[in-house]
Write a protein that holds these residues in place. Structure first.
Motif, PDB file in Angstrom:
ATOM      1  N   GLU A 173      -9.898   2.041  -3.970  1.00 26.13           N
ATOM      2  CA  GLU A 173      -8.442   1.664  -4.304  1.00 26.13           C
ATOM      3  C   GLU A 173      -8.475   1.357  -5.950  1.00 26.13           C
ATOM      4  OE1 GLU A 173      -5.805   1.621  -2.844  1.00 26.13           O
ATOM      5  OE2 GLU A 173      -6.444   2.219  -0.787  1.00 26.13           O
ATOM      6  N   SER A 194      -6.004   5.782   1.722  1.00 23.83           N
ATOM      7  CA  SER A 194      -6.944   5.960   0.348  1.00 23.83           C
ATOM      8  C   SER A 194      -7.278   7.149   0.092  1.00 23.83           C
ATOM      9  CB  SER A 194      -7.833   4.971   0.428  1.00 23.83           C
ATOM     10  OG  SER A 194      -7.488   3.679   0.659  1.00 23.83           O
ATOM     11  N   MET A 225       0.948  -1.189  -0.111  1.00 28.28           N
ATOM     12  CA  MET A 225      -0.019   0.068  -0.063  1.00 28.28           C
ATOM     13  C   MET A 225       1.013   1.124   0.127  1.00 28.28           C
ATOM     14  SD  MET A 225      -3.112   1.240   0.349  1.00 28.28           S
ATOM     15  CE  MET A 225      -4.171  -0.152   0.789  1.00 28.28           C
TER      16      MET A 225
END
Length: 387
Positions: free
Chosen positions: A300, A102, A1
Motif C-alpha cells: 500500500e 490492493s 481505501m
C-alpha cells in the motif's frame, strides 16, 4: 481505501489519451466505455466478497441468537467455537478482499506511472525543441538584422575622420551601446545628407522599435522556460526514484527507463501475482498476522506515495501552464505589430504560434483531467447521487 482506489482509476482512465496516442475528450464514448469496464471490475470484487460473506454473516446472526437461548454447556461451547470460527473466516475474507483491492490499485498505479513517464518524456522533447538562447538573441538584437548591419557599414565607410571613432567588438555586440553609437554616428555624420539620414532611419525604425521593446520580454521567456525545463528534469528524476520504491517490494530491479524501453511491465505484474499468492497464504495463517499486515503495508505504501507524486506533477503542470499564458501575453504586447509587420522576424511569429500550442498541451496532453462536482463526490467519498 475505496476513495484512493477510485481516485487512481479515474486519473488513469481520463488521462489515457497519451497511451492511445489520442486525446480522449470528456464525452468521448471510448472513455465512457473504459470507465464502465473498470468500474465494473471494481464492483465485481466487492460483489464477490459480499456474496462470499453473506452466508457466513447470516449463520453468525443465527449462532448469536442461539447463544441467548437456553442450552447445555456442551452446546454453548460448540456455539461459541462456531461463532469465533465465523468471525475468523469473515476477518480473513476482509483481509483477502483488501489484498485483491490492493492488487487492482497497484496495477492501475503502475499504469499511471507509465502514463506520467510518457508525459514527462514528451515534455522533455517539448523543451528540447523550444527556441534556444542564440535564437532569442538573434530576434532581440538589432545587430542580427541585415538592414541595421548595412546602415552601420555605411556609417563606418562615411564616418568623419576627425570626429568619427570605432567601437570595440564587445561594445558593438551590446544592443544598447550599438544602437546609441549608430544614432550618434548617423546624426553627427557630415558626409551624409539629411535625406540619406532620414531614409536610413526609416529603414531600421521598425527593427529598433521591435528589438528595444521586446528584448526584455524575449529574454524573460527564455530564462523562465529554461527554469521549467530544469524543473521537468527534477520531476523526471523523482518519478524514476518513485518507480524504484514502487517495485522494490516485488524485488524488481530494473530502472523505469529500462522497463519502458524493454516493455517489461508484464514481468512486474507476474511478480505482483506471486507476491499476492504469498500474501494470501500468510493471511490465512493466523499465526502470521503481523507478517501479513507488514506485507499489506509494503504493498500500500508506494501507492500512497504515487498519489503524492501526482499532486506534485499536477502542481508543476499548473505552473507551466501559467508561465506559458504569461509568455502569450508578453508576445502579444508589441503594440506596433501591424505597422511593422513586414520587418518582424518570422521566428517571432513562429514563437507566438508555438506558445499557443504549448498552452493547449499543458492543459490537455500533459495534465491529468480534473474532475469536479458529483463525480468528485463519488471518487472521494463513495457517494453516488444516482443510486
Amino acid at each position: 481505501m475505496f476513495k484512493l482506489i477510485h481516485f487512481l482509476l479515474l486519473i488513469f482512465i481520463l488521462c489515457s489519451s497519451a497511451v492511445f496516442s489520442k486525446e480522449i475528450k470528456p464525452n468521448d464514448p471510448v472513455a465512457e466505455q473504459i470507465m464502465a469496464e473498470l468500474m465494473q471490475e471494481m464492483q465485481q470484487v466487492k460483489l464477490e466478497y459480499k456474496q462470499r460473506n453473506f452466508g457466513l454473516q447470516k449463520e453468525l446472526v443465527v449462532v448469536i441468537k442461539r447463544l441467548d437461548s437456553p442450552a447445555t454447556i456442551q452446546e454453548q461451547v460448540q456455539l461459541l467455537v462456531r461463532k469465533e470460527n465465523l468471525k475468523q473466516e469473515l476477518s480473513i475474507n476482509y483481509k483477502l478482499e483488501q489484498a485483491d483491492i490492493s492488487k487492482i490499485r497497484y496495477i492501475k498505479g503502475l499504469e499511471i506511472i507509465k502514463l506520467l513517464y510518457d508525459k514527462v518524456l514528451a515534455l522533455d522533447h517539448h523543451f528540447a525543441t523550444i527556441t534556444t538562447f542564440n535564437e532569442i538573441n538573434k530576434i532581440a538584437n538589432p545587430n542580427s538584422y541585415p538592414e541595421f548591419a548595412k546602415m552601420k557599414e555605411v556609417l563606418v565607410q562615411k564616418k568623419d575622420a576627425k570626429t568619427g571613432f570605432n567601437m570595440s567588438n564587445l561594445m558593438n555586440s551590446n544592443v544598447y551601446t550599438s544602437v546609441i553609437y549608430s544614432f550618434v554616428s548617423l546624426f553627427t555624420n557630415e558626409n551624409t545628407t539629411k535625406t540619406q539620414k532620414e531614409d536610413s532611419l526609416k529603414e531600421v525604425e521598425c527593427i529598433l522599435d521591435f528589438t528595444l521593446r521586446m528584448q526584455n520580454d524575449l529574454n524573460t521567456i527564455y530564462f523562465e522556460t529554461a527554469f521549467l525545463q530544469k524543473s521537468n528534469e527534477g520531476i523526471k528524476s523523482d518519478l524514476e526514484r518513485l518507480f524504484v520504491d514502487y517495485t522494490k517490494t516485488l524485488k524488481y530491479n530494473a530502472s523505469l527507463a529500462a522497463c519502458r524501453n524493454n516493455d517489461d511491465w508484464d514481468t512486474i505484474k507476474e511478480s505482483l501475482n506471486q507476491y499476492l499468492v504469498n500474501l494470501n497464504k500468510t493471511i490465512k495463517d493466523q499465526g502470521q498476522t503481523a507478517k501479513a499486515q507488514k506485507m499489506q503495508i509494503n504493498l500500500e505504501f508506494p501507492i500512497d506515495r504515487l498519489l503524492q507524486f501526482i499532486t506534485q506533477y499536477n502542481s508543476f503542470i499548473d505552473q507551466g501552464s501559467k508561465f506559458y499564458q504569461k509568455f502569450h501575453i508578453m508576445l502579444n504586447s508589441y503594440e506596433n505589430q501591424k505597422q511593422c509587420e513586414s520587418k518582424i522576424p518570422l521566428e517571432y511569429l513562429k514563437m507566438k504560434d508555438g506558445i499557443v500550442v504549448a498552452i493547449d498541451k499543458f492543459n490537455t496532453a500533459y495534465k491529468p483531467v480534473e474532475i469536479n462536482g458529483s463525480k468528485m463526490k463519488e471518487i472521494l467519498y463513495g457517494v453516488n447521487e444516482y443510486e
